[in-house]
Design a protein around this motif. Structure first.
Motif, PDB file in Angstrom:
ATOM      1  N   THR A 360       0.800  -1.227   0.000  1.00 25.97           N
ATOM      2  CA  THR A 360       0.000   0.000   0.000  1.00 25.97           C
ATOM      3  C   THR A 360       0.830   1.273   0.000  1.00 25.97           C
ATOM      4  O   THR A 360       0.686   2.106  -0.892  1.00 25.97           O
ATOM      5  N   ILE A 364       0.615   4.369  -2.779  1.00 26.00           N
ATOM      6  CA  ILE A 364      -0.055   5.598  -2.343  1.00 26.00           C
ATOM      7  C   ILE A 364       0.927   6.764  -2.379  1.00 26.00           C
ATOM      8  O   ILE A 364       0.596   7.858  -2.859  1.00 26.00           O
ATOM      9  N   GLY A 367       1.636   7.734  -6.023  1.00 26.42           N
ATOM     10  CA  GLY A 367       0.480   8.452  -6.563  1.00 26.42           C
ATOM     11  C   GLY A 367       0.399   9.870  -6.055  1.00 26.42           C
ATOM     12  O   GLY A 367       0.078  10.803  -6.799  1.00 26.42           O
ATOM     13  N   ALA A 368       0.722  10.054  -4.758  1.00 29.45           N
ATOM     14  CA  ALA A 368       0.695  11.394  -4.170  1.00 29.45           C
ATOM     15  C   ALA A 368       1.780  12.277  -4.788  1.00 29.45           C
ATOM     16  O   ALA A 368       1.557  13.457  -5.079  1.00 29.45           O
ATOM     17  N   ILE A 376      -3.507  13.902   1.037  1.00 27.71           N
ATOM     18  CA  ILE A 376      -3.868  12.508   0.746  1.00 27.71           C
ATOM     19  C   ILE A 376      -5.188  12.241   1.449  1.00 27.71           C
ATOM     20  O   ILE A 376      -5.243  12.046   2.665  1.00 27.71           O
ATOM     21  N   MET A 380      -8.808   8.850  -1.531  1.00 28.09           N
ATOM     22  CA  MET A 380      -7.642   8.400  -2.300  1.00 28.09           C
ATOM     23  C   MET A 380      -7.103   7.087  -1.735  1.00 28.09           C
ATOM     24  O   MET A 380      -6.729   6.184  -2.490  1.00 28.09           O
ATOM     25  N   VAL A 381      -7.074   6.969  -0.410  1.00 25.48           N
ATOM     26  CA  VAL A 381      -6.639   5.719   0.212  1.00 25.48           C
ATOM     27  C   VAL A 381      -7.629   4.595  -0.120  1.00 25.48           C
ATOM     28  O   VAL A 381      -7.234   3.454  -0.408  1.00 25.48           O
ATOM     29  N   ALA A 384      -7.009   3.252  -3.478  1.00 25.42           N
ATOM     30  CA  ALA A 384      -5.870   2.328  -3.442  1.00 25.42           C
ATOM     31  C   ALA A 384      -6.310   0.947  -2.957  1.00 25.42           C
ATOM     32  O   ALA A 384      -5.897  -0.084  -3.506  1.00 25.42           O
ATOM     33  N   VAL A 420      -4.825   6.082  -7.279  1.00 28.74           N
ATOM     34  CA  VAL A 420      -4.707   7.251  -6.403  1.00 28.74           C
ATOM     35  C   VAL A 420      -4.714   8.539  -7.223  1.00 28.74           C
ATOM     36  O   VAL A 420      -5.391   9.520  -6.881  1.00 28.74           O
ATOM     37  N   GLN A 423      -8.155   9.316  -8.695  1.00 35.86           N
ATOM     38  CA  GLN A 423      -9.058   9.799  -7.651  1.00 35.86           C
ATOM     39  C   GLN A 423      -8.729  11.237  -7.280  1.00 35.86           C
ATOM     40  O   GLN A 423      -9.627  12.070  -7.084  1.00 35.86           O
TER      41      GLN A 423
END
Length: 483
Positions: A360, A364, A367-368, A376, A380-381, A384, A420, A423
């Motif tokens: 994860t 994440i 993506g951030a 975040i 968004m989580v 994921a 992520v 989103q």
């Protein structure tokens, strides 16, 4: 290489950091010298030089507790995983240790210990220091993602809540663990044709990890159409005292999950078997570090009410596991859906997935970074989580695990990062498209179609590709000498 660059090797390196010191690694910020914060950060570059920061104050390291400035090694290890699993360039990361003292008397009394030799600072002085650190990072590296690692129970949750809108922030112990457990749970529910919103969850162990798991389940339920109040009612938590009730003392993280005393009248709330009999959980999660807590009686009671019980014994290391997969499968006629906190061998051909945060946090974080998100968000989580659950190999073969294999981690991270980013774009939380390419190359355009976005993500990921070494046959040079 994972056991070498991370657990279990890293725990030993952290505990003996001052004794094995060779050269400075990372940035050390001293609570006694808050005015030097920006000067110390400046050694690592300008505003666009750092993409990802892992920061720790060393209070709750890898189950070995307070390790003071040795916590720099956990930051270095996590950044190694960000490169290995998430494709973040190793020259664009920064490990930070906050030296705020230590409550580990062995460290404080050790002549070789390199950190401040006083009790860990708490209260106003601590939070004033943290505030200066966060805002200095924001000013110096405004595009960086900040990853909190191994902070204490009393500080980690508050820090995430307080600063998650100042910088895109992520707490791996709270969100990373919760997200990977939620992905395993989602895959198990999908495999057994059950609905998330009909699930009942019993979490045994109400520390930061257990509450982090509970919070992520709530966030995921909310993002799939449930109200927060309804989600809280579907989750029951137990600590060493038993089921946590309204009449009992509970910390801020636990309070939303406390049960009404009247609902448990006449029931021994300290008994896990009785709690299972009362709740009839779809999912049983262990974060207690109480070895063997999931006894045969507990699992068989759960199996009475649940033909495919979802059981996650997560405590680390292996000797502290609530139950071993081989026993859980024996007690449920091989019908349990299991994911663990440590690696285990297959049971009767059934592959046992490890709920490893590597599934994860690298995706994440990537993506951030690529989306240049403002924060975040919980959604968004959740994106994921859903993407990771979609990649479960269990759907292809019932004997496969709930999660992909670690050998596929870079591909998994690319997919998670894609979800992520999309989103973040959907909720107008991304700044990447406002960035101009260098040398007048126009503005960044991120594809909205999933597969195209995935290709874009993969192109951004750093890979360790080096110039090839070519063996050259040595031919001695012949010299002619003249008199």
């Amino acid at each position: 290489m994972l056991p070498i660059i991370y657990t279990p090797t890293e725990g030993d390196a952290i505990a003996n950091y001052s004794h094995r010191f060779r050269k400075p690694e990372g940035c050390f910020l001293d609570i006694n010298d808050p005015d030097s914060i920006d000067e110390r950060l400046s050694a690592y570059g300008e505003d666009k030089d750092i993409d990802y920061i892992v920061m720790s104050d060393g209070e709750g390291i890898l189950g070995i507790g307070d390790q003071g400035v040795g916590g720099i090694r956990i930051a270095i290890a996590k950044l190694g995983l960000m490169t290995l699993c998430g494709g973040i360039h190793p020259g664009r990361v920064l490990p930070i240790a906050l030296d705020v003292g230590s409550n580990n008397e062995d460290l404080v009394n050790d002549d070789l210990y390199m950190g401040n030799k006083f009790a860990r600072v708490r209260g106003e002085q601590y939070w004033n220091f943290i505030d200066k650190v966060i805002h200095s990072i924001k000013n110096r590296f405004p595009n960086a993602v900040l990853h909190y690692e191994d902070f204490g129970v009393t500080t980690g949750r508050t820090m995430l809540t307080k600063y998650r809108s100042t910088l895109p922030s992520f707490n791996d112990d709270i969100q990373g663990t919760g997200a990977v457990v939620m992905a395993s749970m989602t895959a198990a529910l999908k495999f057994s044709n059950r609905d998330l919103l009909d699930s009942k969850v019993l979490i045994y162990g109400a520390g930061s990890a257990g509450i982090g798991v509970a919070d992520q389940i709530v966030n995921h339920m909310v993002s799939h159409g449930c109200s927060k109040d309804e989600a809280y009612k579907k989750i029951h938590i137990m600590d060493r005292r038993g089921v946590i009730l309204q009449s009992m003392e509970a910390n801020e993280g636990q309070k939303p999950y406390v049960d009404d005393d009247a609902d448990w009248e006449g029931i021994d709330t300290s008994s896990l078997v009785d709690a299972v009999r009362k709740v009839q959980p779809t999912v049983l999660v262990g974060c207690s570090t109480k070895a063997g807590a999931f006894t045969e009686e507990v699992i068989k009671e759960m199996y009475k009410h649940n033909s495919q019980p979802i059981v996650f014994p997560l405590s680390n290391p292996t000797r502290l596991h609530e139950a071993f997969p081989v026993d859980i499968m024996k007690w449920t006629d091989n019908n349990a859906l299991i994911a663990t906190g440590s690696p285990f061998a297959p049971v009767d051909g059934h592959y046992i997935s490890e709920n490893n945060n590597c599934f994860t946090f690298p995706g994440i974080g990537l993506g951030a970074v690529l989306s240049r998100c403002n924060s975040i968000s919980d959604t968004m989580v959740s994106a994921a989580v859903d993407q990771l659950a979609k990649m479960s190999p269990k759907m292809d073969d019932p004997k496969n695990g709930l999660l992909p294999r670690l050998e596929e981690i870079d591909e998994v991270s690319a997919h998670v990062a894609t979800a992520v980013i999309l989103q973040a774009l959907k909720e107008n939380n991304a700044r990447v498209e406002s960035e101009e390419r260098p040398n007048g190359g126009g503005f960044v355009q991120v594809p909205r179609e999933y597969n195209q976005c995935l290709k874009w993500v993969q192109l951004q990921m750093w890979k360790p590709i080096y110039r090839p070494l070519v063996k050259v046959k040595h031919v001695p040079e012949i010299h002619t000498y003249q008199s």
